[in-house]
Enzyme design. Structure first.
Site, PDB file in Angstrom:
ATOM      1  N   ASN A   1       1.916  -4.140 -14.140  1.00  0.00           N
ATOM      2  CA  ASN A   1       2.975  -4.604 -13.240  1.00  0.00           C
ATOM      3  C   ASN A   1       2.581  -5.881 -12.508  1.00  0.00           C
ATOM      4  O   ASN A   1       3.399  -6.801 -12.359  1.00  0.00           O
ATOM      5  CB  ASN A   1       3.336  -3.502 -12.241  1.00  0.00           C
TER       6      ASN A   1
ATOM      7  N   THR B   1      -2.717   4.197 -11.878  1.00  0.00           N
ATOM      8  CA  THR B   1      -2.805   3.123 -10.889  1.00  0.00           C
ATOM      9  C   THR B   1      -3.551   1.931 -11.458  1.00  0.00           C
ATOM     10  O   THR B   1      -3.130   0.780 -11.294  1.00  0.00           O
ATOM     11  CB  THR B   1      -3.488   3.628  -9.607  1.00  0.00           C
TER      12      THR B   1
ATOM     13  N   LEU C   1      -6.080  -4.941  -5.598  1.00  0.00           N
ATOM     14  CA  LEU C   1      -7.130  -4.032  -5.119  1.00  0.00           C
ATOM     15  C   LEU C   1      -6.690  -2.571  -5.144  1.00  0.00           C
ATOM     16  O   LEU C   1      -7.486  -1.689  -4.817  1.00  0.00           O
ATOM     17  CB  LEU C   1      -7.532  -4.392  -3.683  1.00  0.00           C
TER      18      LEU C   1
ATOM     19  N   TYR D   1     -11.504   6.772 -13.510  1.00  0.00           N
ATOM     20  CA  TYR D   1     -11.739   5.536 -12.764  1.00  0.00           C
ATOM     21  C   TYR D   1     -12.456   4.501 -13.631  1.00  0.00           C
ATOM     22  O   TYR D   1     -12.002   3.362 -13.761  1.00  0.00           O
ATOM     23  CB  TYR D   1     -12.567   5.851 -11.516  1.00  0.00           C
TER      24      TYR D   1
ATOM     25  N   LYS E   1     -10.499   1.168 -15.047  1.00  0.00           N
ATOM     26  CA  LYS E   1     -10.904  -0.186 -14.671  1.00  0.00           C
ATOM     27  C   LYS E   1     -11.295  -1.011 -15.898  1.00  0.00           C
ATOM     28  O   LYS E   1     -11.040  -2.221 -15.957  1.00  0.00           O
ATOM     29  CB  LYS E   1     -12.064  -0.125 -13.682  1.00  0.00           C
TER      30      LYS E   1
ATOM     31  N   VAL F   1       1.895   0.678  -6.811  1.00  0.00           N
ATOM     32  CA  VAL F   1       1.825  -0.346  -7.863  1.00  0.00           C
ATOM     33  C   VAL F   1       2.128   0.187  -9.254  1.00  0.00           C
ATOM     34  O   VAL F   1       2.251  -0.600 -10.201  1.00  0.00           O
ATOM     35  CB  VAL F   1       0.450  -1.060  -7.884  1.00  0.00           C
TER      36      VAL F   1
ATOM     37  N   ASP G   1       0.844  -1.193   0.000  1.00  0.00           N
ATOM     38  CA  ASP G   1       0.000   0.000   0.000  1.00  0.00           C
ATOM     39  C   ASP G   1       0.880   1.244   0.000  1.00  0.00           C
ATOM     40  O   ASP G   1       1.946   1.244   0.623  1.00  0.00           O
ATOM     41  CB  ASP G   1      -0.922   0.026   1.227  1.00  0.00           C
ATOM     42  N   ASN G   2       0.430   2.290  -0.696  1.00  0.00           N
ATOM     43  CA  ASN G   2       1.167   3.558  -0.659  1.00  0.00           C
ATOM     44  C   ASN G   2       0.495   4.576   0.262  1.00  0.00           C
ATOM     45  O   ASN G   2       0.939   5.721   0.360  1.00  0.00           O
ATOM     46  CB  ASN G   2       1.325   4.141  -2.074  1.00  0.00           C
TER      47      ASN G   2
ATOM     48  N   PHE H   1      -2.315   6.235   0.068  1.00  0.00           N
ATOM     49  CA  PHE H   1      -3.053   7.388  -0.463  1.00  0.00           C
ATOM     50  C   PHE H   1      -4.454   7.411   0.147  1.00  0.00           C
ATOM     51  O   PHE H   1      -4.901   8.441   0.661  1.00  0.00           O
ATOM     52  CB  PHE H   1      -3.124   7.333  -1.994  1.00  0.00           C
TER      53      PHE H   1
END
Length: 314
Positions: free
Chosen positions: A98, A91, A72, A144, A148, A58, A32-33, A35
């Site tokens: 990745n 992301t 996720l 978003y 996705k 990620v 996790d970063n 954010f």
């Protein structure tokens, strides 16, 4: 014991997933970063010797020997994903590339946390997986929605071209403990406003509908989907098919909190869907008896208790 990587593992859904996977006897790496995720969500897991917490974004490659990957990582509420739309789509897309690259190298199964937002403002109701959606590709939500959708494409292409074992879950509105207090989504907004005695903000006339899934039901569905055989790739809807208007949700929260807050109405945001309800026939058929178990009032009460504790600690 499997070694499982959860990206976005300190977030709302990811933290519950990490806890459940550890309880089932697995080793878990949480990426996790921070954010939108928080160490507070997984603080009780840090003493577990089979839990590893890694601060990582990620959009950069990550290397580890793992058996399964739950991808996720991505801000999921409009407030957060519209804050930096370029970062949001990076992301979704670069994160998928990745993690798929990692899955390909180590021959891991990988699950993509997709979203009901791929259906946009749907012209078909309820939404089956076969529906292609009604999405504005250049609107304020498209970073978003389209991120996705592109991630789903990448997953299918890695599966077709490189034989990566994939699962795609389309997650419908989910709520419960560990949501951010400033999450911006309707359940957390209404609960916090009600507990603070503020007006409950309803966008539009309140007739638009959503279907609300408690987080424990979602986590059970994600794990069940990961455990299906290789022929089941998804996409698969995971949600609660019981539908409520925004007015019904607001009135239920006022009732459960005993709040005297009033309802105020504001303009509906651009591209906000009018209806959202999953067709979960495929999940019922293929996930070995999976079915949402937690009713709205029961789930809301547990969420209210959580937010009461968060607010009292401030």
């Amino acid at each position: 014991m499997k070694r499982i990587l959860v990206t976005g593992g300190a977030g709302f859904i990811g933290s519950h997933l990490c806890k459940r996977l550890l309880a089932e006897g697995n080793e878990v790496i949480c990426l996790d970063n921070y954010f939108t995720g928080s160490k507070r969500n997984i603080i009780d897991l840090l003493s577990n010797p089979y839990f590893e917490l890694v601060r990582h974004d990620v959009t950069e490659p990550y290397y580890a020997e793992v058996d399964e990957i739950y991808n996720l990582a991505c801000p999921a509420s409009p407030v957060h994903y519209q804050y930096n739309p370029i970062k949001t789509i990076k992301t979704s897309v670069m994160g998928a590339i990745n993690m798929l690259g990692l899955a390909k190298r180590v021959k891991a199964k990988i699950l993509q946390a997709s979203t009901s937002e791929v259906y946009g403002d749907p012209a078909v109701h309820p939404q089956p997986e076969s529906y292609w959606g009604n999405v504005n590709p250049i609107g304020p939500r498209s970073c978003y929605d389209e991120g996705k959708r592109c991630a789903e494409t990448l997953f299918m292409d890695y599966h077709t071209q490189n034989k990566v074992a994939i699962k795609i879950a389309r997650i419908f509105n989910t709520y419960g403990p560990h949501m951010n207090i400033d999450d911006g989504r309707v359940v957390s907004n209404f609960i916090v406003q009600a507990l603070q005695g503020k007006d409950l903000t309803i966008f539009g006339d309140g007739s638009q509908t959503r279907s609300f899934q408690y987080v424990d039901d979602l986590v059970a569905g994600l794990i069940a989907l990961m455990q299906t055989d290789a022929s089941v790739t998804g996409p698969m809807n995971l949600g609660n098919p019981t539908e409520f208007t925004m007015l019904q949700l607001a009135q239920t929260i006022l009732e459960l909190t005993g709040s005297s807050s009033k309802l105020v109405f504001q303009a509906l945001p651009q591209d906000d869907p009018q209806q959202r309800r999953p067709d979960i026939g495929k999940a019922r058929e293929l996930l070995d008896g999976w079915e949402p178990q937690v009713g709205l009032k029961q789930g809301l009460q547990q969420s209210i208790t959580y937010f009461e504790n968060v607010l009292s600690a401030q």
